[in-house]
Write an enzyme that holds these catalytic residues in place. Structure first.
Site, PDB file in Angstrom:
ATOM      1  CB  THR A  22      58.017  76.875  22.684  1.00 29.15           C
ATOM      2  OG1 THR A  22      59.403  76.717  22.974  1.00 29.15           O
ATOM      3  CG2 THR A  22      57.565  75.794  21.747  1.00 29.15           C
TER       4      THR A  22
ATOM      5  CG  ASP B 183      57.319  76.619  17.647  1.00 28.78           C
ATOM      6  OD1 ASP B 183      57.884  77.507  16.985  1.00 28.78           O
ATOM      7  OD2 ASP B 183      57.914  75.678  18.191  1.00 28.78           O
TER       8      ASP B 183
ATOM      9  CD  GLU C  24      44.839  43.456  42.066  1.00 32.29           C
ATOM     10  OE1 GLU C  24      44.420  44.456  41.447  1.00 32.29           O
ATOM     11  OE2 GLU C  24      45.819  43.501  42.817  1.00 32.29           O
TER      12      GLU C  24
ATOM     13  CG  LEU D 113      51.484  72.083  23.324  1.00 33.36           C
ATOM     14  CD1 LEU D 113      51.571  72.822  24.666  1.00 33.36           C
ATOM     15  CD2 LEU D 113      52.865  71.566  22.936  1.00 33.36           C
TER      16      LEU D 113
ATOM     17  CB  SER E 207      62.888  75.071  14.682  1.00 32.78           C
ATOM     18  OG  SER E 207      61.620  75.508  15.117  1.00 32.78           O
TER      19      SER E 207
ATOM     20  CB  THR F  57      69.204  75.608  29.032  1.00 31.84           C
ATOM     21  OG1 THR F  57      69.434  75.457  27.628  1.00 31.84           O
ATOM     22  CG2 THR F  57      70.506  75.955  29.727  1.00 31.84           C
ATOM     23  CB  SER F  58      65.707  75.912  33.185  1.00 34.05           C
ATOM     24  OG  SER F  58      65.747  77.119  32.521  1.00 34.05           O
TER      25      SER F  58
ATOM     26  NE  ARG G  41      48.468  66.585  15.472  1.00 31.40           N
ATOM     27  CZ  ARG G  41      49.189  67.505  16.138  1.00 31.40           C
ATOM     28  NH1 ARG G  41      48.827  67.920  17.331  1.00 31.40           N
ATOM     29  NH2 ARG G  41      50.293  67.967  15.623  1.00 31.40           N
TER      30      ARG G  41
HETATM   31  C1  AOF Z   1      46.804  46.886  42.769  1.00 36.10           C
HETATM   32  N1  AOF Z   1      46.151  46.852  41.593  1.00 36.10           N
HETATM   33  O1  AOF Z   1      45.396  47.813  39.781  1.00 36.10           O
HETATM   34  C2  AOF Z   1      46.563  49.108  41.323  1.00 36.10           C
HETATM   35  C3  AOF Z   1      47.280  49.107  42.542  1.00 36.10           C
HETATM   36  O2  AOF Z   1      44.062  54.980  45.830  1.00 36.10           O
HETATM   37  P1  AOF Z   1      43.889  53.581  45.329  1.00 36.10           P
HETATM   38  O3  AOF Z   1      42.885  52.799  46.125  1.00 36.10           O
HETATM   39  O4  AOF Z   1      43.584  53.509  43.852  1.00 36.10           O
HETATM   40  O5  AOF Z   1      45.293  52.841  45.564  1.00 36.10           O
HETATM   41  C4  AOF Z   1      46.441  53.220  44.832  1.00 36.10           C
HETATM   42  C5  AOF Z   1      47.640  52.377  45.224  1.00 36.10           C
HETATM   43  O6  AOF Z   1      47.302  51.015  45.081  1.00 36.10           O
HETATM   44  C6  AOF Z   1      48.850  52.603  44.306  1.00 36.10           C
HETATM   45  O7  AOF Z   1      49.720  53.593  44.824  1.00 36.10           O
HETATM   46  C7  AOF Z   1      49.519  51.225  44.299  1.00 36.10           C
HETATM   47  O8  AOF Z   1      50.360  51.047  45.409  1.00 36.10           O
HETATM   48  C8  AOF Z   1      48.314  50.338  44.385  1.00 36.10           C
HETATM   49  N2  AOF Z   1      47.813  50.182  42.996  1.00 36.10           N
HETATM   50  N3  AOF Z   1      47.368  47.996  43.217  1.00 36.10           N
HETATM   51  O9  AOF Z   1      46.890  45.867  43.430  1.00 36.10           O
HETATM   52  C9  AOF Z   1      46.011  47.915  40.845  1.00 36.10           C
HETATM   53  N4  AOF Z   1      46.422  50.205  40.585  1.00 36.10           N
HETATM   54 ZN    ZN Z   2      44.329  47.014  44.662  1.00 34.61          ZN
END
Ligand code: AOF
Ligand code: ZN
EC number: 3.5.4.26
Length: 340
Positions: free
Chosen positions: A187, A191, A46, A195, A159, A280-281, A198
């Protein structure tokens, strides 16, 4: 709302424990501002949208994918910004189940018209956010590539290149969408994987996490040049010599404790890429939310490399998943399962 949702979808994987959110501001039928939450601790959607406005938002409508927040977190409440800007109407799609958030009520009390317009797709989009918010643990996706006869490798252990190009790029897309990627010591040694994610245009690589047990990390391992600082869970103090490049965590680790620890470090989604012992775990301890199985149209024949490394001697012990999605990727299949 579709525009707002599109922006939210584009930012999945880059907001850490916070949800991906999009917002669009409309005045007299014209879009005057738009924005998304671009990263953990950064301004919410917002505020981004308000900052971008090319004319006074007084009297405008805002469309947000998630209920605006009303609490002081890492950022001040969005409700305050909306009220101060003189926005007349707020339309939001999903209710924020974060108990700290009650934006709907706060806005209404301030005389703003608030409309909760639920949308099945957007609710589904936020399910993983609400899941880790409730559990206090990262969402876990297990991934493996198998032959038609259910093997991870030929009997001699080979693999490489089980699946084709399309399936492999899909895996990179999945890596991009996750905060961290986890493998076992076997792994790592066998391998020596990079990680990284890309994908076209780069990709945001997940934090590499290795369950090293008593093994020792060797200095030449590719993971040491990963763009993100690796986290090593180990019982071997000798690994502390890599502390400059890695976060070396020495102790007797269980998967539950590791998941708690990762969440405390801001990891909200974990991609587990094996090998079989690790998979598996996670399966045995029921510590997963989704399993992605890429199936190649190949027969590997008799092999000791079954996906699940436990003897199952009765139908009661059989591991059962719930099929969520089937996708064709070139000549391979991507099967997405959840817990049954
Ligand atoms: C919104 N708009 O874009 C987001 C929201 O620690 P803060 O201040 O960033 O708050 C995180 C919390 O705010 C998050 O857990 C969720 O509930 C809300 N996130 N809310 O209106 C946003 N990212
Ligand atoms: Zn917010």
């Amino acid at each position: 709302m579709n525009m707002a949702f599109e922006m939210a979808r584009m930012t999945v994987g880059q907001t850490g424990k916070n949800p991906a959110v999009g917002a669009v501001i409309v005045k007299e039928g014209k879009v005057i501002g738009m924005g998304a939450h671009l990263g953990y601790g950064k301004p919410h959607a917002e505020r981004q949208a308000l900052t971008s406005c090319n004319e006074n938002p007084q009297g405008s409508d805002i469309y947000v994918t998630l209920e605006p927040c009303s609490h002081y977190g890492k950022t001040p409440p969005c409700t305050e910004a909306i009220i101060e800007a003189g926005i007349s109407r707020v339309f939001y799609a999903s209710k924020d189940l974060n108990p700290k958030v009650s934006g709907h009520q706060v806005l209404m009390d301030a005389g703003v018209h608030v409309d909760h317009t639920p949308d099945v797709a957007i609710d589904r989009f936020y399910a993983p956010f609400f899941r880790h918010l409730g559990s206090g643990r990262p969402n876990v996706t297990l991934k493996c590539a198998i032959s038609l006869d259910g093997n991870l490798a030929l009997d001699d252990g080979t693999s490489t290149w089980i699946t084709g190009e399309a399936a492999r790029s899909d895996v990179h897309q999945e890596r991009h969408l996750h905060d961290a990627i986890l493998i076992g010591g076997g792994t790592l040694v066998h391998d020596d994987p990079k990680l990284t994610a890309r994908i076209d245009g780069g990709g945001d690589s997940p934090v590499p996490v290795v369950l090293l047990g008593h093994q020792e990390l060797s200095a030449g391992q590719l993971i040491l040049s990963h763009p993100k600082r690796p986290i090593i869970y180990t019982a071997n103090e000798a690994n502390l010599k890599h502390s400059e490049n890695c976060d070396v965590r020495v102790g007797e680790w269980t998967l539950d404790v590791i998941l708690d620890d990762l969440y405390a470090k801001g990891i909200s989604s974990l991609f587990v890429e094996g090998g079989a012992t690790v998979l598996t775990s996670f399966i045995k301890q029921q510590l997963y939310d989704r399993i992605l199985i890429y199936v190649a149209p190949k027969i590997f024949g008799e092999s000791r490399h079954a996906l699940y490394r436990e003897q199952i001697s009765s139908m009661e012990e059989v591991v059962q998943f719930e099929l969520i999605d089937v996708e064709k990727l070139g000549s391979d299949l991507k099967l997405t399962y959840g817990k049954a």
